[in-house]
Structures are given as C-alpha cells and as structure tokens.
Design a protein around this motif. Structure first.
Motif, PDB file in Angstrom:
ATOM      1  N   THR A 124       0.837  -1.188   0.000  1.00 28.28           N
ATOM      2  CA  THR A 124       0.000   0.000   0.000  1.00 28.28           C
ATOM      3  C   THR A 124       0.876   1.243   0.000  1.00 28.28           C
ATOM      4  O   THR A 124       2.028   1.220   0.443  1.00 28.28           O
ATOM      5  CB  THR A 124      -0.912   0.059   1.245  1.00 28.28           C
ATOM      6  OG1 THR A 124      -0.092   0.166   2.425  1.00 28.28           O
ATOM      7  CG2 THR A 124      -1.802  -1.164   1.337  1.00 28.28           C
ATOM      8  N   GLU A 125       0.306   2.334  -0.523  1.00 25.26           N
ATOM      9  CA  GLU A 125       0.840   3.678  -0.307  1.00 25.26           C
ATOM     10  C   GLU A 125      -0.264   4.444   0.401  1.00 25.26           C
ATOM     11  O   GLU A 125      -1.452   4.278   0.082  1.00 25.26           O
ATOM     12  CB  GLU A 125       1.233   4.345  -1.621  1.00 25.26           C
ATOM     13  CG  GLU A 125       2.339   3.627  -2.386  1.00 25.26           C
ATOM     14  CD  GLU A 125       3.688   3.638  -1.673  1.00 25.26           C
ATOM     15  OE1 GLU A 125       3.915   4.565  -0.859  1.00 25.26           O
ATOM     16  OE2 GLU A 125       4.495   2.734  -1.927  1.00 25.26           O
ATOM     17  N   ARG A 175      -4.754   6.373   6.103  1.00 27.78           N
ATOM     18  CA  ARG A 175      -5.623   5.710   5.145  1.00 27.78           C
ATOM     19  C   ARG A 175      -4.840   5.239   3.923  1.00 27.78           C
ATOM     20  O   ARG A 175      -3.791   5.802   3.585  1.00 27.78           O
ATOM     21  CB  ARG A 175      -6.734   6.666   4.678  1.00 27.78           C
ATOM     22  CG  ARG A 175      -7.424   7.450   5.789  1.00 27.78           C
ATOM     23  CD  ARG A 175      -8.243   6.578   6.707  1.00 27.78           C
ATOM     24  NE  ARG A 175      -8.794   7.341   7.825  1.00 27.78           N
ATOM     25  CZ  ARG A 175      -9.938   8.026   7.783  1.00 27.78           C
ATOM     26  NH1 ARG A 175     -10.655   8.067   6.668  1.00 27.78           N
ATOM     27  NH2 ARG A 175     -10.369   8.671   8.854  1.00 27.78           N
ATOM     28  N   ILE A 176      -5.384   4.259   3.241  1.00 27.16           N
ATOM     29  CA  ILE A 176      -4.790   3.762   2.008  1.00 27.16           C
ATOM     30  C   ILE A 176      -5.123   4.714   0.870  1.00 27.16           C
ATOM     31  O   ILE A 176      -6.267   5.131   0.701  1.00 27.16           O
ATOM     32  CB  ILE A 176      -5.306   2.351   1.689  1.00 27.16           C
ATOM     33  CG1 ILE A 176      -4.869   1.353   2.772  1.00 27.16           C
ATOM     34  CG2 ILE A 176      -4.813   1.889   0.317  1.00 27.16           C
ATOM     35  CD1 ILE A 176      -5.485  -0.022   2.619  1.00 27.16           C
ATOM     36  N   VAL A 177      -4.112   5.057   0.073  1.00 31.16           N
ATOM     37  CA  VAL A 177      -4.297   5.858  -1.137  1.00 31.16           C
ATOM     38  C   VAL A 177      -4.202   4.977  -2.374  1.00 31.16           C
ATOM     39  O   VAL A 177      -5.037   5.076  -3.278  1.00 31.16           O
ATOM     40  CB  VAL A 177      -3.266   7.006  -1.193  1.00 31.16           C
ATOM     41  CG1 VAL A 177      -3.442   7.822  -2.476  1.00 31.16           C
ATOM     42  CG2 VAL A 177      -3.383   7.902   0.028  1.00 31.16           C
ATOM     43  N   THR A 178      -3.203   4.140  -2.441  1.00 28.47           N
ATOM     44  CA  THR A 178      -3.100   3.149  -3.512  1.00 28.47           C
ATOM     45  C   THR A 178      -2.739   1.803  -2.902  1.00 28.47           C
ATOM     46  O   THR A 178      -2.156   1.724  -1.816  1.00 28.47           O
ATOM     47  CB  THR A 178      -2.031   3.516  -4.563  1.00 28.47           C
ATOM     48  OG1 THR A 178      -0.734   3.501  -3.961  1.00 28.47           O
ATOM     49  CG2 THR A 178      -2.301   4.874  -5.175  1.00 28.47           C
ATOM     50  N   ALA A 179      -3.092   0.753  -3.606  1.00 29.07           N
ATOM     51  CA  ALA A 179      -2.739  -0.606  -3.185  1.00 29.07           C
ATOM     52  C   ALA A 179      -2.520  -1.455  -4.423  1.00 29.07           C
ATOM     53  O   ALA A 179      -3.066  -1.164  -5.498  1.00 29.07           O
ATOM     54  CB  ALA A 179      -3.841  -1.215  -2.315  1.00 29.07           C
ATOM     55  N   HIS A 196       8.098   3.280  -4.644  1.00 25.06           N
ATOM     56  CA  HIS A 196       7.073   4.078  -3.983  1.00 25.06           C
ATOM     57  C   HIS A 196       5.813   4.260  -4.821  1.00 25.06           C
ATOM     58  O   HIS A 196       5.020   5.160  -4.562  1.00 25.06           O
ATOM     59  CB  HIS A 196       7.609   5.435  -3.499  1.00 25.06           C
ATOM     60  CG  HIS A 196       8.706   5.299  -2.500  1.00 25.06           C
ATOM     61  ND1 HIS A 196       8.557   4.603  -1.311  1.00 25.06           N
ATOM     62  CD2 HIS A 196       9.983   5.741  -2.517  1.00 25.06           C
ATOM     63  CE1 HIS A 196       9.693   4.645  -0.644  1.00 25.06           C
ATOM     64  NE2 HIS A 196      10.569   5.319  -1.349  1.00 25.06           N
ATOM     65  N   SER A 197       5.623   3.396  -5.815  1.00 26.76           N
ATOM     66  CA  SER A 197       4.269   3.132  -6.291  1.00 26.76           C
ATOM     67  C   SER A 197       3.990   1.707  -5.829  1.00 26.76           C
ATOM     68  O   SER A 197       4.899   0.870  -5.772  1.00 26.76           O
ATOM     69  CB  SER A 197       4.149   3.252  -7.808  1.00 26.76           C
ATOM     70  OG  SER A 197       4.905   2.253  -8.467  1.00 26.76           O
ATOM     71  N   ALA A 198       2.737   1.433  -5.471  1.00 31.61           N
ATOM     72  CA  ALA A 198       2.452   0.147  -4.830  1.00 31.61           C
ATOM     73  C   ALA A 198       2.820  -1.024  -5.720  1.00 31.61           C
ATOM     74  O   ALA A 198       3.417  -2.003  -5.260  1.00 31.61           O
ATOM     75  CB  ALA A 198       0.968   0.082  -4.441  1.00 31.61           C
ATOM     76  N   GLN A 202       0.891 -11.072 -12.574  1.00 33.29           N
ATOM     77  CA  GLN A 202      -0.399 -10.463 -12.869  1.00 33.29           C
ATOM     78  C   GLN A 202      -0.669  -9.407 -11.810  1.00 33.29           C
ATOM     79  O   GLN A 202      -0.715  -9.714 -10.622  1.00 33.29           O
ATOM     80  CB  GLN A 202      -1.508 -11.515 -12.872  1.00 33.29           C
ATOM     81  CG  GLN A 202      -2.889 -10.972 -13.149  1.00 33.29           C
ATOM     82  CD  GLN A 202      -3.950 -12.058 -13.126  1.00 33.29           C
ATOM     83  OE1 GLN A 202      -3.648 -13.232 -12.952  1.00 33.29           O
ATOM     84  NE2 GLN A 202      -5.191 -11.647 -13.291  1.00 33.29           N
ATOM     85  N   VAL A 203      -0.866  -8.156 -12.245  1.00 32.21           N
ATOM     86  CA  VAL A 203      -0.958  -7.024 -11.326  1.00 32.21           C
ATOM     87  C   VAL A 203      -2.397  -6.532 -11.230  1.00 32.21           C
ATOM     88  O   VAL A 203      -3.065  -6.333 -12.252  1.00 32.21           O
ATOM     89  CB  VAL A 203      -0.056  -5.862 -11.786  1.00 32.21           C
ATOM     90  CG1 VAL A 203      -0.158  -4.675 -10.819  1.00 32.21           C
ATOM     91  CG2 VAL A 203       1.399  -6.330 -11.912  1.00 32.21           C
ATOM     92  N   SER A 204      -2.875  -6.333 -10.002  1.00 28.35           N
ATOM     93  CA  SER A 204      -4.146  -5.660  -9.735  1.00 28.35           C
ATOM     94  C   SER A 204      -3.837  -4.439  -8.874  1.00 28.35           C
ATOM     95  O   SER A 204      -3.112  -4.545  -7.879  1.00 28.35           O
ATOM     96  CB  SER A 204      -5.117  -6.581  -8.993  1.00 28.35           C
ATOM     97  OG  SER A 204      -5.405  -7.739  -9.750  1.00 28.35           O
ATOM     98  N   ALA A 205      -4.375  -3.282  -9.260  1.00 31.52           N
ATOM     99  CA  ALA A 205      -4.048  -2.046  -8.545  1.00 31.52           C
ATOM    100  C   ALA A 205      -5.312  -1.245  -8.275  1.00 31.52           C
ATOM    101  O   ALA A 205      -6.287  -1.314  -9.045  1.00 31.52           O
ATOM    102  CB  ALA A 205      -3.047  -1.213  -9.345  1.00 31.52           C
TER     103      ALA A 205
END
Length: 252
Positions: free
Chosen positions: A17-18, A28-32, A174-176, A49-52
């Motif tokens: 998470t970021e 709080r979560i901003v990105t995951a 620093h991107s999830a 396989q990426v899920s964002a």
C-alpha cells in the motif's frame, strides 16, 4: 544454474500500500497493489499479474505523503474509488490467494496488513482473520527474513536498500505495484543466497518469522529505552496486530 524448486517456484501473491502517513490506526490507504507471481525464478522467468487500486481516502493527503507516492488530494478525490468498496475488493482478493494456498508476500507486513484491517474496521467490513476463519498465514516478509539471516549487517533496510544489497534492478519505487514487484524479486534473491529458507516449509517459515520479528522488536525497544528515546517503539506482533473496530467515517 538449476531451476528453483520448493515453494519459491510455486505461485505467490505480493501486497503493498501507499498511504496518507505511517499511523496504522489513523492513516488511510491511497493506492494498493496485489501481484500474483505464477512461477518463481527459472529458465522462463516469472510471470506476474498485477491488480491495482486508487482510493479516495476521505481525508487530505499530506504533502509529505504526496512527495513519496505522487498522489495528491485532488487526484485521489477525483479519480479514487470509494474506500469501503475498494478495501472490500482488496481483502477479498488477498483472502482468495491465501485460500489457494499461496503465501502472501509483503515488505514490512505488520504495517500494510494492520493498516488494511484498520480500514476494514473503519468501514464496517470483516477483518482478514474473520474472513479466513484462522490467523493470516503464511506470510513471507523479506524485511524480517533479511534481518533473521544477516542480523549484523550495517546500514538501513528499506526496500531500496535491500534491492541494492541483493543486486535487484528497479525503476521508481514508492508506487504500490513497483514496490510489490521489487519485494518479490528481493524475496527470490534472499532465498537464492540462503537456500535453507527455500527448503523450509511455509508453516515453519511463518513461525520462524514470528519469533525473529519479536526478538528484533524487543532488542530494538530495549535500545530505545537505553537511549532515553520517547514515543512508540516497534510492535512485537507480526505479521499484524489486532485493531479495534471503529465507526465508519465515509460511505462505502
């Protein structure tokens, strides 16, 4: 070089998470991101396989947090998902991976998993343990593993530091999603350097990390006390600590 075998050669799911800050109870979560790596290192290489997710956290994103992950309040508010629905999706995907028998890989797992559980509680959703009907396991944490196998190495142990130490090439961290991919690569490098880890079954490896993290946290907190440092020390709980349910603060 022989192909990898054991659990490192089987599917695993990474998580990161970021966030708006470092307080797992209030931030709080901003990105995951969840990254399912379908195979470990080998002649064909891994497949991922990426899920964002981008969330509207419901509170301002501090400038210091934006400087880390690049998401400001306006972007989160205008483009982000409603947080209750998003954390429900994240938890559902994470639990599905564990139910498939895949280890969950997270760098500094005690932060991300506790924060996710706090978000679930905030929005009136079931915790990870409630969904699983058992403790969250097995978890693999390259930070904990690196400390366990090389406790006296000097220097910091941020994700970028471990990437440099183990010779992992990275883009911008620093991107999830980028951090998860790097975390999975670091895990593979640690196992390559310490094959006994790959030969240990996952339940035993999870239990080893519980003990290793507790010992490290107690030692770190003792050092802080000797230095007269104030404030919270390291939690002794790994891979997460329990959180208290709180009232939802925004509609999910």
């Amino acid at each position: 070089m022989a192909a990898a075998s054991g659990w490192i050669a089987r599917p695993m799911t990474g998580f990161d998470t970021e966030t708006t800050g470092v307080d797992v109870d209030r931030d709080r979560i901003v990105t995951a991101a969840l990254v399912r790596r379908s195979a470990g290192p080998g002649p064909a290489g891994p497949s991922s396989q990426v899920s964002a997710w981008l969330l509207d956290p419901g509170i301002p994103v501090p400038a210091a947090a934006t400087a880390v992950h690049g998401i400001d309040s306006a972007t989160a508010r205008e483009q982000g998902r409603a947080p209750g629905a998003a954390v429900e999706e994240i938890a559902t995907a994470l639990v599905a991976a564990l139910r498939r028998g895949e280890p969950l890989v997270a760098y500094n797992a005690a932060y991300d998993l506790t924060l996710l559980d706090a978000e679930l509680a905030r929005h009136g959703r079931a915790s990870l343990e409630e969904r699983l009907g058992s403790p969250v396991a097995p978890v693999l944490d390259p930070l904990v593993l690196d400390r366990a196998v090389d406790p006296y190495r000097p220097g910091k142990r941020r994700l970028g530091d471990l990437c440099a130490h183990y010779g992992i090439s990275t883009g911008s961290l620093h991107s999830a999603d980028a951090d998860v991919l790097a975390t999975l690569d670091v895990l593979a490098a640690i196992v390559a350097a310490h094959p006994e880890l790959g030969e240990t079954d996952l339940p035993a490896l999870h239990a080893m990390q519980v003990d290793a993290h507790r010992r490290w946290a107690e030692s770190f907190n003792d050092w802080r006390a000797r230095k007269g440092l104030v404030g919270d020390g390291a939690t002794t709980h790994w891979p997460m600590r329990s959180v208290q349910p709180v009232a939802a603060r925004s509609a999910g």
